[in-house]
Design a protein around this motif. Structure first.
Motif, PDB file in Angstrom:
ATOM      1  N   HIS A   1      -6.780  -5.148  10.526  1.00  0.00           N
ATOM      2  CA  HIS A   1      -6.537  -5.053   9.086  1.00  0.00           C
ATOM      3  C   HIS A   1      -6.232  -6.475   8.612  1.00  0.00           C
ATOM      4  O   HIS A   1      -5.090  -6.919   8.613  1.00  0.00           O
ATOM      5  CB  HIS A   1      -5.376  -4.100   8.798  1.00  0.00           C
ATOM      6  CG  HIS A   1      -5.643  -2.679   9.211  1.00  0.00           C
ATOM      7  ND1 HIS A   1      -6.570  -1.884   8.553  1.00  0.00           N
ATOM      8  CD2 HIS A   1      -5.131  -1.923  10.208  1.00  0.00           C
ATOM      9  CE1 HIS A   1      -6.606  -0.684   9.130  1.00  0.00           C
ATOM     10  NE2 HIS A   1      -5.740  -0.683  10.139  1.00  0.00           N
ATOM     11  N   GLY A   2      -7.259  -7.185   8.198  1.00  0.00           N
ATOM     12  CA  GLY A   2      -7.147  -8.627   8.061  1.00  0.00           C
ATOM     13  C   GLY A   2      -6.589  -9.155   6.760  1.00  0.00           C
ATOM     14  O   GLY A   2      -6.009 -10.241   6.720  1.00  0.00           O
ATOM     15  N   SER A   3      -6.739  -8.423   5.644  1.00  0.00           N
ATOM     16  CA  SER A   3      -6.391  -8.998   4.345  1.00  0.00           C
ATOM     17  C   SER A   3      -4.925  -9.413   4.207  1.00  0.00           C
ATOM     18  O   SER A   3      -4.637 -10.404   3.519  1.00  0.00           O
ATOM     19  CB  SER A   3      -6.797  -8.047   3.217  1.00  0.00           C
ATOM     20  OG  SER A   3      -6.166  -6.789   3.352  1.00  0.00           O
ATOM     21  N   PRO A   4      -3.944  -8.728   4.827  1.00  0.00           N
ATOM     22  CA  PRO A   4      -2.564  -9.204   4.692  1.00  0.00           C
ATOM     23  C   PRO A   4      -2.331 -10.600   5.253  1.00  0.00           C
ATOM     24  O   PRO A   4      -1.354 -11.262   4.875  1.00  0.00           O
ATOM     25  CB  PRO A   4      -1.749  -8.162   5.473  1.00  0.00           C
ATOM     26  CG  PRO A   4      -2.564  -6.912   5.388  1.00  0.00           C
ATOM     27  CD  PRO A   4      -3.983  -7.397   5.489  1.00  0.00           C
TER      28      PRO A   4
ATOM     29  N   ARG B   1      -5.690 -16.178   8.240  1.00  0.00           N
ATOM     30  CA  ARG B   1      -6.850 -15.448   8.743  1.00  0.00           C
ATOM     31  C   ARG B   1      -8.015 -16.389   9.023  1.00  0.00           C
ATOM     32  O   ARG B   1      -8.661 -16.303  10.082  1.00  0.00           O
ATOM     33  CB  ARG B   1      -7.268 -14.378   7.740  1.00  0.00           C
ATOM     34  CG  ARG B   1      -8.325 -13.421   8.276  1.00  0.00           C
ATOM     35  CD  ARG B   1      -8.741 -12.428   7.205  1.00  0.00           C
ATOM     36  NE  ARG B   1      -9.544 -11.338   7.763  1.00  0.00           N
ATOM     37  CZ  ARG B   1     -10.100 -10.387   7.032  1.00  0.00           C
ATOM     38  NH1 ARG B   1      -9.923 -10.377   5.704  1.00  0.00           N
ATOM     39  NH2 ARG B   1     -10.824  -9.432   7.605  1.00  0.00           N
ATOM     40  N   SER B   2      -8.302 -17.299   8.090  1.00  0.00           N
ATOM     41  CA  SER B   2      -9.401 -18.240   8.306  1.00  0.00           C
ATOM     42  C   SER B   2      -9.070 -19.213   9.429  1.00  0.00           C
ATOM     43  O   SER B   2      -9.962 -19.615  10.189  1.00  0.00           O
ATOM     44  CB  SER B   2      -9.730 -18.980   7.015  1.00  0.00           C
ATOM     45  OG  SER B   2      -8.599 -19.602   6.451  1.00  0.00           O
TER      46      SER B   2
ATOM     47  N   GLY C   1     -12.825 -19.050   3.409  1.00  0.00           N
ATOM     48  CA  GLY C   1     -11.378 -19.219   3.501  1.00  0.00           C
ATOM     49  C   GLY C   1     -10.926 -20.654   3.679  1.00  0.00           C
ATOM     50  O   GLY C   1      -9.744 -20.902   3.942  1.00  0.00           O
TER      51      GLY C   1
ATOM     52  N   GLU D   1      -4.128 -13.119   4.607  1.00  0.00           N
ATOM     53  CA  GLU D   1      -4.723 -14.092   3.694  1.00  0.00           C
ATOM     54  C   GLU D   1      -3.759 -14.564   2.600  1.00  0.00           C
ATOM     55  O   GLU D   1      -4.079 -15.501   1.871  1.00  0.00           O
ATOM     56  CB  GLU D   1      -5.961 -13.482   3.027  1.00  0.00           C
ATOM     57  CG  GLU D   1      -7.082 -13.141   3.996  1.00  0.00           C
ATOM     58  CD  GLU D   1      -8.252 -12.466   3.304  1.00  0.00           C
ATOM     59  OE1 GLU D   1      -8.185 -12.285   2.072  1.00  0.00           O
ATOM     60  OE2 GLU D   1      -9.217 -12.082   3.996  1.00  0.00           O
ATOM     61  N   HIS D   2      -2.581 -13.955   2.493  1.00  0.00           N
ATOM     62  CA  HIS D   2      -1.669 -14.262   1.385  1.00  0.00           C
ATOM     63  C   HIS D   2      -0.714 -15.400   1.746  1.00  0.00           C
ATOM     64  O   HIS D   2       0.515 -15.261   1.690  1.00  0.00           O
ATOM     65  CB  HIS D   2      -0.917 -13.003   0.973  1.00  0.00           C
ATOM     66  CG  HIS D   2      -1.812 -11.956   0.407  1.00  0.00           C
ATOM     67  ND1 HIS D   2      -2.137 -11.888  -0.926  1.00  0.00           N
ATOM     68  CD2 HIS D   2      -2.506 -10.955   1.018  1.00  0.00           C
ATOM     69  CE1 HIS D   2      -2.971 -10.874  -1.127  1.00  0.00           C
ATOM     70  NE2 HIS D   2      -3.219 -10.289   0.036  1.00  0.00           N
TER      71      HIS D   2
ATOM     72  N   ASN E   1      -6.031 -20.246   4.949  1.00  0.00           N
ATOM     73  CA  ASN E   1      -4.984 -19.258   5.167  1.00  0.00           C
ATOM     74  C   ASN E   1      -4.968 -18.885   6.645  1.00  0.00           C
ATOM     75  O   ASN E   1      -5.812 -19.351   7.424  1.00  0.00           O
ATOM     76  CB  ASN E   1      -5.180 -18.029   4.267  1.00  0.00           C
ATOM     77  CG  ASN E   1      -6.529 -17.350   4.474  1.00  0.00           C
ATOM     78  OD1 ASN E   1      -6.899 -16.998   5.592  1.00  0.00           O
ATOM     79  ND2 ASN E   1      -7.283 -17.162   3.385  1.00  0.00           N
TER      80      ASN E   1
ATOM     81  N   SER F   1       0.823  -1.220   0.000  1.00  0.00           N
ATOM     82  CA  SER F   1       0.000   0.000   0.000  1.00  0.00           C
ATOM     83  C   SER F   1       0.850   1.259   0.000  1.00  0.00           C
ATOM     84  O   SER F   1       0.413   2.306  -0.481  1.00  0.00           O
ATOM     85  CB  SER F   1      -0.936   0.008   1.212  1.00  0.00           C
ATOM     86  OG  SER F   1      -0.185  -0.003   2.413  1.00  0.00           O
TER      87      SER F   1
END
Length: 230
Positions: A51-54, A175-176, A80, A56-57, A173, A22
């Motif tokens: 801020h959860g999306s990072p 997060r899940s 997920g 998930e990678h 991932n 970002s």
């Protein structure tokens, strides 16, 4: 319960390059060659402020062997997660069944939503072992009789109980997985208490131990911030 990490692409650096894109663009990939320890503050910030999306990678695939009733709870986790399970339509199922040992608390006390489990008596444990074993033997004998008579596997399997073991691959991932752990483990650091069934908690604990080795900084931040998925 059997839980084996069979494949993974998961590290704390995955969180960092995903987050830094970002502000750094493609230069964020430099994080792959840096020590993630220097940026553990960023991981904690992302976790704390959700801020959860990072997170998930990354990817982890587990082989899980557990009773059917565990899988029925497990499959309620859909976002997920990807699953492929052993099929009673296409193969003859093996006679492997769940019988709790003395470590499993047998007696539930209290009203729904506010209860606890306590130790059972030796007589109750003996009853559970005997009743389950006899039921499993009768059910599996009926299953084999139908197969021997030419009945389709997908029909004959209907007599088998939820204590039968099955196996699956489960891919997720971080997060899940954190969301799963927040609901399926009972932990003193949890901001929101959970009261999972012990058998699925055993699976969750094994998954967590293997994930913690892959992403120790992310795991530490998860615990520090109340075991709430970001």
């Amino acid at each position: 319960m059997t839980v084996e990490l069979v494949k993974h692409s998961a590290a704390d650096t995955d969180v960092l390059w995903a987050a830094r894109v970002s502000t750094a663009g493609e230069q964020s990939l430099d994080e792959l060659t840096k020590d993630p320890e220097r940026s553990k503050g960023l991981i904690n910030y992302l976790m704390r402020d959700r801020h959860g999306s990072p997170f998930e990678h990354n990817s982890m695939t587990f082989f899980v062997s557990a009773p059917l009733f565990v899988f029925r709870e497990f499959h309620r986790h859909r976002v997920g997660w990807s699953y492929n399970e052993e099929s009673g339509r296409y193969r003859q199922l093996e006679p492997v069944f769940y019988v709790p040992d003395e470590a499993r608390k047998l007696v539930q006390q209290g009203r729904p939503g506010k209860y606890e489990f306590v130790e059972g008596s030796p007589e109750q444990l003996k009853l559970v072992e005997g009743a389950m074993t006899a039921s499993y033997q009768q059910a599996y004998t009926a299953y084999l009789e139908m197969l021997d008579a030419g009945v389709a596997r997908e029909v004959a399997r209907a007599v088998l109980p939820v204590g039968l073991y099955s196996s699956m691959y489960a891919t997720c991932n971080a997060r899940s997985l954190m969301h799963f752990l927040g609901l399926r483990t009972r932990h003193e650091l949890a901001k929101t208490p959970s009261f999972p069934q012990r058998e699925i908690e055993m699976v969750a604990e094994a998954m967590e131990a293997q994930w913690a080795e892959l992403m120790p900084l992310t795991h530490a931040a998860f615990n520090k911030n109340g075991r709430v998925a970001p």
